[in-house]
Scaffold this motif. Structure first.
Motif, PDB file in Angstrom:
ATOM      1  N   VAL A  34       0.854  -1.184   0.000  1.00 57.90           N
ATOM      2  CA  VAL A  34       0.000   0.000   0.000  1.00 57.90           C
ATOM      3  C   VAL A  34       0.893   1.237   0.000  1.00 57.90           C
ATOM      4  O   VAL A  34       1.788   1.354   0.826  1.00 57.90           O
ATOM      5  CB  VAL A  34      -0.922   0.035   1.244  1.00 57.90           C
ATOM      6  CG1 VAL A  34      -1.740   1.314   1.277  1.00 57.90           C
ATOM      7  CG2 VAL A  34      -1.820  -1.192   1.277  1.00 57.90           C
ATOM      8  N   ASN A  35       0.650   2.134  -0.939  1.00 57.33           N
ATOM      9  CA  ASN A  35       1.324   3.425  -0.931  1.00 57.33           C
ATOM     10  C   ASN A  35       0.252   4.482  -0.693  1.00 57.33           C
ATOM     11  O   ASN A  35      -0.619   4.690  -1.531  1.00 57.33           O
ATOM     12  CB  ASN A  35       2.057   3.705  -2.231  1.00 57.33           C
ATOM     13  CG  ASN A  35       2.919   4.943  -2.125  1.00 57.33           C
ATOM     14  OD1 ASN A  35       2.734   5.783  -1.262  1.00 57.33           O
ATOM     15  ND2 ASN A  35       3.877   5.060  -3.014  1.00 57.33           N
ATOM     16  N   ALA A  36       0.328   5.145   0.443  1.00 58.67           N
ATOM     17  CA  ALA A  36      -0.694   6.122   0.833  1.00 58.67           C
ATOM     18  C   ALA A  36      -0.166   7.547   0.754  1.00 58.67           C
ATOM     19  O   ALA A  36      -0.344   8.340   1.666  1.00 58.67           O
ATOM     20  CB  ALA A  36      -1.213   5.807   2.237  1.00 58.67           C
ATOM     21  N   GLY A  37       0.477   7.878  -0.335  1.00 54.64           N
ATOM     22  CA  GLY A  37       0.766   9.275  -0.586  1.00 54.64           C
ATOM     23  C   GLY A  37       2.209   9.692  -0.637  1.00 54.64           C
ATOM     24  O   GLY A  37       3.117   8.969  -0.251  1.00 54.64           O
ATOM     25  N   ASP A  38       2.389  10.912  -1.124  1.00 56.15           N
ATOM     26  CA  ASP A  38       3.677  11.539  -1.387  1.00 56.15           C
ATOM     27  C   ASP A  38       4.521  10.697  -2.329  1.00 56.15           C
ATOM     28  O   ASP A  38       5.710  10.466  -2.114  1.00 56.15           O
ATOM     29  CB  ASP A  38       4.437  11.850  -0.092  1.00 56.15           C
ATOM     30  CG  ASP A  38       3.915  13.091   0.606  1.00 56.15           C
ATOM     31  OD1 ASP A  38       3.073  13.790   0.022  1.00 56.15           O
ATOM     32  OD2 ASP A  38       4.354  13.360   1.736  1.00 56.15           O
ATOM     33  N   MET A  39       3.889  10.263  -3.417  1.00 54.91           N
ATOM     34  CA  MET A  39       4.629   9.561  -4.453  1.00 54.91           C
ATOM     35  C   MET A  39       5.658  10.518  -5.054  1.00 54.91           C
ATOM     36  O   MET A  39       6.762  10.122  -5.386  1.00 54.91           O
ATOM     37  CB  MET A  39       3.699   9.067  -5.563  1.00 54.91           C
ATOM     38  CG  MET A  39       2.880   7.844  -5.192  1.00 54.91           C
ATOM     39  SD  MET A  39       1.462   8.287  -4.200  1.00 54.91           S
ATOM     40  CE  MET A  39       0.445   6.867  -4.398  1.00 54.91           C
ATOM     41  N   ALA A  40       5.273  11.793  -5.210  1.00 51.64           N
ATOM     42  CA  ALA A  40       6.123  12.815  -5.811  1.00 51.64           C
ATOM     43  C   ALA A  40       6.548  13.836  -4.762  1.00 51.64           C
ATOM     44  O   ALA A  40       5.850  14.058  -3.785  1.00 51.64           O
ATOM     45  CB  ALA A  40       5.369  13.520  -6.941  1.00 51.64           C
ATOM     46  N   GLU A  41       7.691  14.448  -4.984  1.00 49.74           N
ATOM     47  CA  GLU A  41       8.177  15.500  -4.076  1.00 49.74           C
ATOM     48  C   GLU A  41       7.476  16.828  -4.343  1.00 49.74           C
ATOM     49  O   GLU A  41       7.110  17.537  -3.419  1.00 49.74           O
ATOM     50  CB  GLU A  41       9.690  15.668  -4.228  1.00 49.74           C
ATOM     51  CG  GLU A  41      10.275  16.816  -3.435  1.00 49.74           C
ATOM     52  CD  GLU A  41      10.106  16.690  -1.921  1.00 49.74           C
ATOM     53  OE1 GLU A  41      10.107  17.730  -1.245  1.00 49.74           O
ATOM     54  OE2 GLU A  41       9.967  15.555  -1.412  1.00 49.74           O
ATOM     55  N   ALA A  42       7.285  17.162  -5.618  1.00 46.91           N
ATOM     56  CA  ALA A  42       6.693  18.461  -5.958  1.00 46.91           C
ATOM     57  C   ALA A  42       5.449  18.330  -6.835  1.00 46.91           C
ATOM     58  O   ALA A  42       4.990  19.318  -7.377  1.00 46.91           O
ATOM     59  CB  ALA A  42       7.736  19.342  -6.645  1.00 46.91           C
ATOM     60  N   GLY A  43       4.918  17.125  -6.977  1.00 42.11           N
ATOM     61  CA  GLY A  43       3.717  16.931  -7.773  1.00 42.11           C
ATOM     62  C   GLY A  43       3.904  17.152  -9.262  1.00 42.11           C
ATOM     63  O   GLY A  43       2.972  17.538  -9.967  1.00 42.11           O
ATOM     64  N   LEU A  44       5.110  16.872  -9.773  1.00 41.86           N
ATOM     65  CA  LEU A  44       5.411  17.080 -11.188  1.00 41.86           C
ATOM     66  C   LEU A  44       5.111  15.813 -12.004  1.00 41.86           C
ATOM     67  O   LEU A  44       5.323  14.698 -11.528  1.00 41.86           O
ATOM     68  CB  LEU A  44       6.889  17.446 -11.381  1.00 41.86           C
ATOM     69  CG  LEU A  44       7.391  18.679 -10.625  1.00 41.86           C
ATOM     70  CD1 LEU A  44       8.898  18.822 -10.808  1.00 41.86           C
ATOM     71  CD2 LEU A  44       6.649  19.921 -11.100  1.00 41.86           C
ATOM     72  N   ARG A  45       4.670  15.985 -13.231  1.00 42.95           N
ATOM     73  CA  ARG A  45       4.412  14.841 -14.113  1.00 42.95           C
ATOM     74  C   ARG A  45       5.622  13.924 -14.197  1.00 42.95           C
ATOM     75  O   ARG A  45       5.503  12.706 -14.123  1.00 42.95           O
ATOM     76  CB  ARG A  45       4.076  15.319 -15.519  1.00 42.95           C
ATOM     77  CG  ARG A  45       2.660  15.679 -15.733  1.00 42.95           C
ATOM     78  CD  ARG A  45       2.426  15.983 -17.210  1.00 42.95           C
ATOM     79  NE  ARG A  45       1.030  16.229 -17.432  1.00 42.95           N
ATOM     80  CZ  ARG A  45       0.569  17.241 -18.145  1.00 42.95           C
ATOM     81  NH1 ARG A  45       1.403  18.089 -18.711  1.00 42.95           N
ATOM     82  NH2 ARG A  45      -0.726  17.406 -18.311  1.00 42.95           N
ATOM     83  N   ARG A  46       6.780  14.509 -14.394  1.00 41.69           N
ATOM     84  CA  ARG A  46       7.994  13.690 -14.559  1.00 41.69           C
ATOM     85  C   ARG A  46       8.316  12.907 -13.286  1.00 41.69           C
ATOM     86  O   ARG A  46       8.870  11.811 -13.362  1.00 41.69           O
ATOM     87  CB  ARG A  46       9.166  14.564 -14.977  1.00 41.69           C
ATOM     88  CG  ARG A  46       8.988  15.071 -16.394  1.00 41.69           C
ATOM     89  CD  ARG A  46      10.123  15.931 -16.824  1.00 41.69           C
ATOM     90  NE  ARG A  46       9.957  16.322 -18.214  1.00 41.69           N
ATOM     91  CZ  ARG A  46      10.676  17.241 -18.798  1.00 41.69           C
ATOM     92  NH1 ARG A  46      11.632  17.856 -18.130  1.00 41.69           N
ATOM     93  NH2 ARG A  46      10.472  17.543 -20.051  1.00 41.69           N
ATOM     94  N   GLU A  47       8.001  13.453 -12.133  1.00 44.63           N
ATOM     95  CA  GLU A  47       8.206  12.702 -10.884  1.00 44.63           C
ATOM     96  C   GLU A  47       7.292  11.481 -10.852  1.00 44.63           C
ATOM     97  O   GLU A  47       7.725  10.391 -10.463  1.00 44.63           O
ATOM     98  CB  GLU A  47       7.944  13.597  -9.674  1.00 44.63           C
ATOM     99  CG  GLU A  47       8.989  14.671  -9.499  1.00 44.63           C
ATOM    100  CD  GLU A  47       8.646  15.663  -8.409  1.00 44.63           C
ATOM    101  OE1 GLU A  47       9.601  16.304  -7.916  1.00 44.63           O
ATOM    102  OE2 GLU A  47       7.455  15.822  -8.044  1.00 44.63           O
ATOM    103  N   TYR A  48       6.048  11.654 -11.276  1.00 37.93           N
ATOM    104  CA  TYR A  48       5.136  10.498 -11.319  1.00 37.93           C
ATOM    105  C   TYR A  48       5.593   9.465 -12.338  1.00 37.93           C
ATOM    106  O   TYR A  48       5.446   8.262 -12.108  1.00 37.93           O
ATOM    107  CB  TYR A  48       3.699  10.950 -11.624  1.00 37.93           C
ATOM    108  CG  TYR A  48       3.082  11.727 -10.497  1.00 37.93           C
ATOM    109  CD1 TYR A  48       2.902  11.157  -9.242  1.00 37.93           C
ATOM    110  CD2 TYR A  48       2.688  13.041 -10.679  1.00 37.93           C
ATOM    111  CE1 TYR A  48       2.343  11.882  -8.202  1.00 37.93           C
ATOM    112  CE2 TYR A  48       2.124  13.772  -9.642  1.00 37.93           C
ATOM    113  CZ  TYR A  48       1.956  13.188  -8.412  1.00 37.93           C
ATOM    114  OH  TYR A  48       1.406  13.898  -7.389  1.00 37.93           O
ATOM    115  N   ASP A  49       6.158   9.921 -13.449  1.00 32.36           N
ATOM    116  CA  ASP A  49       6.684   8.985 -14.443  1.00 32.36           C
ATOM    117  C   ASP A  49       7.847   8.171 -13.862  1.00 32.36           C
ATOM    118  O   ASP A  49       7.941   6.963 -14.090  1.00 32.36           O
ATOM    119  CB  ASP A  49       7.136   9.726 -15.702  1.00 32.36           C
ATOM    120  CG  ASP A  49       5.965  10.332 -16.476  1.00 32.36           C
ATOM    121  OD1 ASP A  49       4.806   9.909 -16.258  1.00 32.36           O
ATOM    122  OD2 ASP A  49       6.225  11.234 -17.297  1.00 32.36           O
TER     123      ASP A  49
END
Length: 170
Positions: A34-49
């Protein structure tokens, strides 16, 4: 949770990749993550990629459940839109054996603290009434921020969820 993936790179990216490798090497393998958040540091598309690239290396027999955008996912600019675009739903439910699991959304747009909105509370209530009562399963919930009702934040450090007790009372 909280991988805080950075673009173009960062030590958190290396730690997240190492974590996936360690989990893949465990025996027995977990049934799910389970990942419950803060996948990205700044909410950038490239961070999610980058995040997607890292978690794609999980052993395919491990189910990955995501949801509950963290403050770093949604607190800046377009992060909330990129989260939905790259991650998907802001909440997730599933059953396993005698349990009903819920990953809940208490992330607030452009805000570092957590709060369950009226819409989210209605969504939770509906899932509980229409799923749990019919299945007779125990409920386990995940969300990003620690609840003010269970966490000691006397030092004033970190973000908190201000109405977590409401979910516990459902």
């Amino acid at each position: 949770t909280d991988p805080h993936i950075m673009y173009p790179s960062g030590n958190t990216n290396t730690r997240a990749a190492a974590m996936v490798s360690q989990i893949n090497a465990t025996y027995p393998l977990p049934a799910f993550i389970v990942n419950a958040g803060d996948m990205a540091e700044a909410g950038l598309r490239r961070e999610y990629d980058i995040y997607r690239s890292i978690v794609s290396t999980f052993n395919p027999s491990i189910a990955l459940y995501e949801g509950s955008p963290g403050n770093h996912d949604v607190a800046r600019g377009m992060g909330h839109l990129y989260y939905r675009e790259r991650i998907g739903s802001v909440h997730t439910v599933w059953t396993k054996d005698d349990y009903f699991f819920m990953v809940l959304n208490e992330g607030m747009l452009n805000h570092s603290d957590g709060h369950f909105s009226r819409t989210e509370m209605d969504w939770i209530r509906n899932r509980l009434e229409n799923s749990i009562a019919k299945q007779g399963k125990s409920v386990i919930c995940f969300w990003h921020h620690p609840s003010d009702s269970v966490a000691n934040n006397s030092a004033g450090e970190g973000s908190m969820l201000d109405n977590g007790q409401m979910v516990l009372e459902l």
